[in-house]
Design an enzyme around this catalytic site. Structure first.
Site, mmCIF file in Angstrom:
data_model
loop_
_atom_site.group_PDB
_atom_site.id
_atom_site.type_symbol
_atom_site.label_atom_id
_atom_site.label_comp_id
_atom_site.label_asym_id
_atom_site.label_seq_id
_atom_site.Cartn_x
_atom_site.Cartn_y
_atom_site.Cartn_z
ATOM 1 N N GLY A 30 -3.181 -4.291 10.394
ATOM 2 C CA GLY A 30 -1.913 -3.623 10.645
ATOM 3 C C GLY A 30 -2.114 -2.197 11.144
ATOM 4 N N SER A 31 -1.216 -1.306 10.774
ATOM 5 C CA SER A 31 -1.199 0.031 11.362
ATOM 6 C C SER A 31 -2.366 0.914 10.949
ATOM 7 C CB SER A 31 0.116 0.740 11.020
ATOM 8 O OG SER A 31 1.137 0.265 11.870
ATOM 9 N N THR A 32 -3.115 0.546 9.896
ATOM 10 C CA THR A 32 -4.304 1.342 9.577
ATOM 11 C C THR A 32 -5.300 1.304 10.737
ATOM 12 O OG1 THR A 32 -5.202 -0.587 8.426
ATOM 13 C CG2 THR A 32 -4.141 1.102 7.071
ATOM 14 N N GLU B 269 5.260 -3.770 10.065
ATOM 15 C CA GLU B 269 4.672 -2.490 9.661
ATOM 16 C C GLU B 269 5.697 -1.767 8.828
ATOM 17 O OE1 GLU B 269 2.690 0.540 8.719
ATOM 18 O OE2 GLU B 269 1.841 -1.240 9.577
#
Length: 684
Positions: free
Chosen positions: A298-300, A659
């Site tokens: 995901g957004s990491t 997200e």
């Protein structure tokens, strides 16, 4: 020729033959004595000396401060010399006598003590009082010898790292297995002289060969930081973590690394097990998920996309980007989590806002070749080399078959599968100045005398970004925490950089409804990082910013204080004001989302509004085909619910990517009509 001459010749020939024979014999004896003497002497000793092995004490496993995590404690073993037992003719009597003492049936003991072996262990790990009783019986061919067994004084602490040793003191998992050679030591023995008939010789010679104790393995793990991480995991698994509302995840892990050296200060996974009773533990609890499990980050992962774009100078922090609410790639719309988009913003604000279209733009500017180069350079799709068995490779989409849409979704952390240790190692490279380090678990090997046998050496794998790029991105990620979507990890007085991520779980070619992998990664102090921490929480109906960020915040604060890192007088004491359009209302209590699948639009909006949620729509039609969050999901009260419309319920369901942040969701509608991920061409 006279008879005298003939006789002399015969005598001379005979003398020559005897001389040759004697010379050959002398040479042979010399060869045997000098060349083979030692081996033949050993064989002779072996034939009439019988040894009872004396087990060495296995070396300790300690944390970096010398705190003992695994040790060996003395025990005794009952053994039999079957030849003596058979010679005595008392095998059945002995078996009946030993049965109540050893807790085995007489038949089982008799089978042991009459085996056709030189030495047979009857019972290991016998209590001292039982061993004394066996010795007092003075049974022929039955004796006891000193042994040891493994003991883990801190129970479950760091159990996935330490592993455990078996009944024969052999390492089976974890460091116990990978450092078996260093830990096991060298066995000794007690030798006694026997005759050819197998009976001990009276006043026979006895020899004692002392065992050599194993070396101590000192880990990079810090017991206290490991305890901080495991404390938070226990809260999560009991459903008592912040914002968990009694709901426990399937599993979770917290990893803490020193980004400048690659040393792991904590590597915690839950559920856990007690290595003292490893046989009773469910095998699934022994899985080191931080090393062996893969997930879509995901957004990491946007940290990596940003690093590559900055290094290749494809963007400038002050350059503006307009987010209209979606990014179109190959006819598919990838939505921004904020309805209507963020509008005009700089690329710093793109990072602060975790804006999907902005990161997709970075990926498109990089192009497929450059993007994959950085994937490999940062270590994705390959093992990190950490000293744990069973490390997973992760999965990267096949570059030859990847499309611009794949590049778009990969840029925001979708499609590819990574392990927690891979992601933390890659983020640490961004934090430490741009060098990818090999993650380390062993600090040094120490001999029984206390002398360091093998010291720790940090291993630099490669430089992936420049010092300047690293410095710039650290500042941007610090702004994400101070001004943007990572504000729930803000620590007053400390400069923290970080990023949240939430991934919908993949199973059977699609995504599981209402179940996510929530994560958060951060490092601090942002200007000179001492710690990089990643929390991954699997199987929760909440988002990374809600459940994972507070976990990292707590472990980070406790660890910084423990390490003596003083607050920075120049660091802000309160978060900055959010960028326009980005708001962070306080966390509300959890509420259950009603299912509106199959309902007409008007009824669906009425049901959602009545339950206190805000309805958002996507698509054309009057029937609800899908919704985000899904029915029965636990989310913050007052959250947005995105409903997908169509003509009828037979239209294929969308697969989604989510997200976080706060009550808003990055709902990415980019998989309509696309092949499910499990059927996509994948490569390593």
């Amino acid at each position: 020729m006279s008879p005298f001459v003939v006789m002399r010749k015969r005598i001379a020939f005979l003398f020559l033959c005897v001389s040759v024979f004697l010379v050959v014999l002398i040479v042979r004896l010399g060869f045997v004595q000098l060349s083979q003497g030692a081996d033949l002497r050993k064989k002779a000793d072996d034939s009439h000396f019988r040894g009872v092995p004396v087990a060495p004490k296995r070396g300790n496993i300690e944390d970096r401060q010398g705190n003992v995590l695994a040790m060996s404690v003395s025990s005794e073993t009952v053994y039999a010399i079957p030849a003596e037992v058979r010679q005595s003719g008392r095998a059945k009597e002995m078996a009946l006598t030993l049965s109540p003492l050893l807790g085995k049936t007489a038949a089982e003991i008799e089978a042991h003590i009459t085996k056709r072996t030189a030495l047979e262990y009857v019972q290991k790990r016998v209590k001292p009082e039982v061993a004394a009783q066996v010795r007092a019986l003075a049974l022929p061919g039955i004796g006891t010898t000193e042994d040891s067994q493994r003991y883990y004084p801190l129970g479950t602490l760091a159990s996935h790292i330490i592993g455990f040793a078996g009944i024969d003191n052999q390492g089976l998992e974890g460091i116990e297995l990978t450092r078996e050679t260093a830990l096991k030591g060298i066995p000794g023995s007690i030798l006694q002289e026997f005759g050819a008939n197998g009976i001990p010789l009276p006043q026979a010679e006895h020899q004692y060969l002392a065992p050599k104790q194993g070396n101590t393995v000192r880990l990079t793990i810090d017991k206290n930081i490991q305890s901080f991480a495991e404390r938070e995991l226990q809260k999560l698994m009991s459903g008592q973590g912040i914002n968990m509302n009694g709901q426990a995840p399937k599993n979770a892990s917290i990893l803490v690394m020193d980004p400048s050296t690659g040393e792991m200060l904590a590597l915690a996974s839950a559920p856990s097990f007690d290595p003292n009773q490893y046989q009773q533990a469910d095998q699934s609890t022994r899985r080191n998920i931080a090393i062996q499990n893969g997930y879509e980050p995901g957004s990491t992962f946007k940290i990596i996309t940003l690093a590559a774009a900055l290094e290749e100078k494809k963007i400038k922090p002050t350059e503006h980007f307009f987010d209209k609410g979606a990014y179109t790639v190959l006819g598919k719309n990838v939505r921004c989590w904020k309805a209507g988009g963020h509008g005009d913003q700089t690329f710093v604000q793109v990072a602060e806002n975790s804006c999907n279209p902005g990161f997709i733009e970075m990926g498109q500017r990089l192009g497929m070749d450059a993007f994959y180069k950085y994937l490999r350079d940062f270590g994705f799709g390959q093992k990190t080399g950490i000293e744990m068995s069973g490390e997973a490779l992760g999965i990267l989409a096949n570059k030859k078959k990847a499309t611009a849409l794949d590049l778009a979704t990969m840029s925001i952390g979708q499609t590819n599968n990574v392990t927690p240790i891979q992601l933390l190692t890659a983020v640490s490279a961004v934090a430490n100045g741009g060098t990818l380090m090999k993650p380390q678990l062993v600090k040094e090997i120490v001999g029984p005398s206390g002398r360091v046998v093998t010291p720790f050496k940090k291993e630099e794998i490669r430089r992936v970004i420049s010092e300047d790029t690293s410095k710039l991105e650290r500042e941007i990620l610090e702004s994400v925490v101070t001004n943007g979507t990572g504000r729930r990890s803000f620590l007053p007085g400390y400069r923290v950089a970080g990023k949240t991520g939430t991934a919908q779980k993949v199973a059977n070619g699609g995504y599981i409804q209402g179940e996510y992998v929530a994560s958060f990664v951060a490092f601090a102090p942002a200007d000179k990082p001492r710690l990089a921490i990643l929390a991954v929480i699997d199987g929760v109906p909440f988002y990374g910013g809600v459940v994972a960020a507070p976990v990292v915040q707590t472990v980070m604060l406790d660890s910084l204080r423990y390490l003596g890192v003083k607050p920075d007088t120049q660091a802000p004491l309160t978060p900055g004001k959010p960028m326009p359009g980005l708001e962070f209302p306080p966390i509300k209590k959890a509420a259950t989302v009603p299912s509106v699948l199959g309902l007409p639009l008007a009824e669906a909006e009425k049901a959602l509004t009545g339950a206190g949620f805000k309805a958002m729509t996507e698509g054309q039609g009057e029937m609800v085909l899908d919704q985000i969050p899904h029915g029965d999901a636990q989310v913050e009260a007052g959250s947005n619910v995105l409903i997908y419309l169509g003509k009828d319920a037979s239209t294929p369901t969308l697969a989604h990517w989510w997200e976080d942040e706060d009550e808003d969701i990055e709902a990415i509608n980019n998989f309509r009509g696309r092949v499910p991920i499990s059927a996509s061409p994948l490569g390593h």
